[in-house]
Design an enzyme around this catalytic site. Structure first.
Site, mmCIF file in Angstrom:
data_model
loop_
_atom_site.group_PDB
_atom_site.id
_atom_site.type_symbol
_atom_site.label_atom_id
_atom_site.label_comp_id
_atom_site.label_asym_id
_atom_site.label_seq_id
_atom_site.Cartn_x
_atom_site.Cartn_y
_atom_site.Cartn_z
ATOM 1 N N GLY A 1 24.543 -16.377 22.269
ATOM 2 C CA GLY A 1 24.974 -14.996 22.499
ATOM 3 C C GLY A 1 26.316 -14.632 21.892
ATOM 4 N N ILE B 1 9.074 -14.585 17.355
ATOM 5 C CA ILE B 1 8.410 -13.745 16.349
ATOM 6 C C ILE B 1 7.783 -12.582 17.100
ATOM 7 C CG2 ILE B 1 6.481 -13.654 14.726
ATOM 8 C CD1 ILE B 1 7.197 -16.545 13.964
ATOM 9 N N HIS C 1 20.241 -12.132 10.268
ATOM 10 C CA HIS C 1 19.566 -13.330 9.754
ATOM 11 C C HIS C 1 20.540 -14.081 8.847
ATOM 12 C CE1 HIS C 1 16.285 -15.919 8.570
ATOM 13 N NE2 HIS C 1 16.732 -15.820 7.335
ATOM 14 N N GLU D 1 7.168 -7.060 8.708
ATOM 15 C CA GLU D 1 7.300 -8.257 7.877
ATOM 16 C C GLU D 1 8.470 -9.095 8.382
ATOM 17 O OE1 GLU D 1 8.387 -9.457 3.378
ATOM 18 O OE2 GLU D 1 7.978 -7.341 3.755
ATOM 19 N N LEU D 2 8.232 -10.343 8.715
ATOM 20 C CA LEU D 2 9.263 -11.210 9.289
ATOM 21 C C LEU D 2 10.460 -11.311 8.325
ATOM 22 C CD1 LEU D 2 9.967 -13.226 11.613
ATOM 23 C CD2 LEU D 2 9.035 -15.006 10.138
ATOM 24 N N GLN E 1 31.526 -14.550 9.845
ATOM 25 C CA GLN E 1 31.143 -13.317 9.138
ATOM 26 C C GLN E 1 30.140 -12.508 9.958
ATOM 27 O OE1 GLN E 1 32.672 -12.388 6.278
ATOM 28 N NE2 GLN E 1 33.888 -14.228 6.647
ATOM 29 N N GLU E 2 29.242 -13.202 10.666
ATOM 30 C CA GLU E 2 28.260 -12.495 11.506
ATOM 31 C C GLU E 2 28.972 -11.596 12.501
ATOM 32 O OE1 GLU E 2 25.521 -15.223 13.369
ATOM 33 O OE2 GLU E 2 24.756 -15.918 11.444
#
Ligand code: GAR
Length: 220
Positions: free
Chosen positions: A19, A99, A116, A150-151, A180-181
């Site tokens: 988290g 997913i 991602h 689309e994954l 950076q995230e």
């Protein structure tokens, strides 16, 4: 004039683990860098460390344990209902390691962001840091994108790009990428909440301009 609490965009954040991205976004809201309200944090894992962090910040938390559902469809429909109860304007996937079915992604399309750890469209799926190293890439990074069926495939909003160093291994790279995230996810959420970032017809737009396929790129 500042929007009243009731008019602020409502954000629901989905997590499965640590988290830290949820925390970065919640802190940006708390510090008023993002003018929004965190409507709730939902975890599919009852013991996710992120739940403890969210509770420490005084945020509403819900658990929906995917192991208690007979199928992916049943889980996703229950998840849609749980999210809808929180009346969100934006749903943020922050290390949500499930997913999602097309029913789910279509339901929230245009209001659903994911982070991602790669420079999408490169390295969809798992083990992205090791794959970038194995390929001998000179750069690696992280992408915030709108989620479609689309994954890891929806239009990109923003990427942070880092050079890969000779001494890098997957762990070191992952740690530099996570820094950076925590910068780019709050930026994307802020843009969305200000009505600056949107998705139309499978393209991302910022301030009315269609973004390039990469999204906005930040280089360090
Ligand atoms: C983040 O590094 C994020 O990029 C990755 O999971 C981590 C969650 O960390 N997401 C994916 O791999 C999605 N395919 P956090 O729980 O500390 O935010």
């Amino acid at each position: 004039m500042q929007a009243s609490e009731a008019e602020k965009p409502r954000i629901v954040i989905l997590i499965s683990g640590n988290g830290s991205n949820m925390q970065a976004i919640a802190e940006a809201v708390h510090n008023k860098e993002i003018d929004a309200e965190i409507a709730g944090i939902i975890s599919n894992r009852p013991l996710a460390e992120g739940l403890t962090k969210a509770q420490a910040m005084g945020l509403h938390t819900d658990i929906i344990d995917h192991t208690l559902y007979a199928s992916r469809d049943e889980f996703d429909h229950a998840l849609i209902r749980m999210i809808e109860d929180l009346k969100p304007d934006l749903v943020v996937l922050a290390g949500f390691m499930r997913i999602l079915t097309a029913d789910f992604t279509r339901y929230f399309e245009g209001n659903l962001l994911n982070i991602h750890p790669s420079l999408l469209p490169k390295y969809q799926g798992l083990n992205t840091h090791q794959r970038a190293l194995d390929a001998g890439d000179s750069e690696h990074g992280v992408t915030v994108h709108f989620v479609t069926e689309e994954l890891d495939g929806g239009p990109n909003a923003i990427q942070a790009i880092l050079p890969i160093l000779d001494i890098d291994n997957a762990k070191a790279l992952q740690q530099r990428i996570q820094v950076q995230e925590h910068i780019i996810y709050p930026i994307a959420v802020k843009w969305f909440c200000e009505g600056r970032l949107s998705m139309e017809g499978q393209h991302a737009f910022l301030d009315g301009q269609e973004l390039p396929a990469s999204g906005v790129q930040l280089r360090s």
